[in-house]
Design an enzyme around this catalytic site. Structure first.
Site, PDB file in Angstrom:
ATOM      1  N   LYS A  75       0.802  -1.237   0.000  1.00 54.06           N
ATOM      2  CA  LYS A  75       0.000   0.000   0.000  1.00 54.06           C
ATOM      3  C   LYS A  75       0.832   1.284   0.000  1.00 54.06           C
ATOM      4  CE  LYS A  75      -4.024  -2.041   2.216  1.00 54.06           C
ATOM      5  NZ  LYS A  75      -5.067  -1.891   3.224  1.00 54.06           N
ATOM      6  N   ASP A 111      -9.902   2.658   2.226  1.00 58.97           N
ATOM      7  CA  ASP A 111      -9.942   2.059   3.567  1.00 58.97           C
ATOM      8  C   ASP A 111     -10.526   3.049   4.590  1.00 58.97           C
ATOM      9  OD1 ASP A 111      -8.797  -0.400   2.861  1.00 58.97           O
ATOM     10  OD2 ASP A 111      -6.760   0.361   3.138  1.00 58.97           O
TER      11      ASP A 111
END
Ligand code: ATR
Length: 286
Positions: A75, A111
């Site tokens: 990420k 997220d």
């Protein structure tokens, strides 16, 4: 959900890059959504070693792949490879969703927003003006801290096994949100006053039968969200149930980040309940 996939010359390909990636629930969730909307698209897992990420990401974009998710450990490493990054992903400092168009890669982070949607939908909880205790200072905790502060949280106490990491995250948050009250500590230190919300963003409870804190000692006033979803009821969630404290596990966050990723890729409203059912079915099959 098992949907018949008919692949032809126009099929759009999506996927998830991770290491490991075999236990990801995203293929089940996204393929169910494509099938429900009748889209000619498939979503597959790509196991990618950290050092291969640049080659793989550029190769997928060059090969006409329409988009992909990133999971541990990619990420952060994807950031320098992107042509565009949304402001929310830049603030969080991590990207979990990439859209590819004509070989160009745009990244976002779903997220944080997925976490906020879960708080709103599963717990009817809004951060504005409230106080929260966040356990953990890793990648997940960072996205959660920034998202809560972005939505007007008044005070955030970050508690972590390694207090230096909590202090580093709190320092970043202070720079970005100078109006908010921030505190950092080890896990065992009690909050200054009872928080409205407790979030567990550590991996404690994931199959180890342990709880990161003793809930009765913290005195949470309104809600608890544990981002762990296997098992569905962690020892921390069981304590919340015993105290009659509204609580939710990490399924809602997983669902909503996928729902947002689907929209980022297709610009279509994703079928939330279809995706939820597919996730639950995939989890039950494990
Ligand atoms: P993620 O991307 O899921 O946030 P991570 O960056 O590895 O994963 O962070 C894991 C978090 O769980 C960290 O806050 C970690 O604490 P440390 O910073 O002290 O490592 C926390 N964690 C993991 N195992 C733990 C344990 N046994 N007890 C307490 N905290 C733990």
């Amino acid at each position: 959900m098992s949907a018949a996939v008919s692949v032809d010359g126009k099929t759009r390909l999506y996927g998830i890059l991770g290491h490991p990636v075999t236990s990801s629930l995203s293929p089940a969730m996204q393929n169910a959504a494509f099938a429900a909307l009748g889209l000619n698209a498939v979503y597959v897992p790509f196991p990618v070693q950290p050092r291969q990420l640049p080659k793989v990401a550029r190769g997928l974009a060059a090969a006409g792949v329409a988009g992909f998710n990133l999971t541990v450990p990619h990420k952060l490493a994807i950031l320098p490879l992107l042509d565009e990054i949304t402001p929310e992903a830049r603030a969080i400092g991590a990207v979990n969703t990439v859209r590819c168009e004509n070989g160009r890669m745009s990244g976002t982070n779903t997220d944080g927003e997925g976490f906020l949607l879960s708080l709103a939908h599963d717990l009817a909880w809004q951060p504005e003006g409230k106080r929260a205790l966040l356990l953990g200072a890793g990648g997940a905790a960072r996205g959660i801290a920034i998202s809560l502060l972005e939505k007007g949280l008044a005070a955030l106490h970050i508690a972590n096994r390694t207090p230096e990491k909590a202090e580093a995250l709190a320092a970043d948050c202070r720079d970005l949100y100078p109006g908010a009250e921030l505190r950092a500590s080890g896990l065992e230190e009690a909050p200054d006053s009872a928080p409205h919300l407790l979030v567990n963003a550590t991996t404690v409870g994931m199959g180890d039968g342990a709880s990161p804190v003793e809930l009765a000692r913290v005195g949470v006033r309104e809600a608890l969200l544990d981002i762990v979803y296997t098992p569905p009821e962690t020892p921390l969630l069981a304590q919340a149930a015993a105290l009659d404290l509204p609580h939710a596990n990490g399924m809602g966050m997983l669902l909503h980040q996928g729902w947002l990723a689907f929209r980022f890729w297709t610009e279509r409203e994703a079928p939330l309940e279809v995706m939820r059912a597919a996730l639950q079915e995939a989890l039950a099959r494990r």
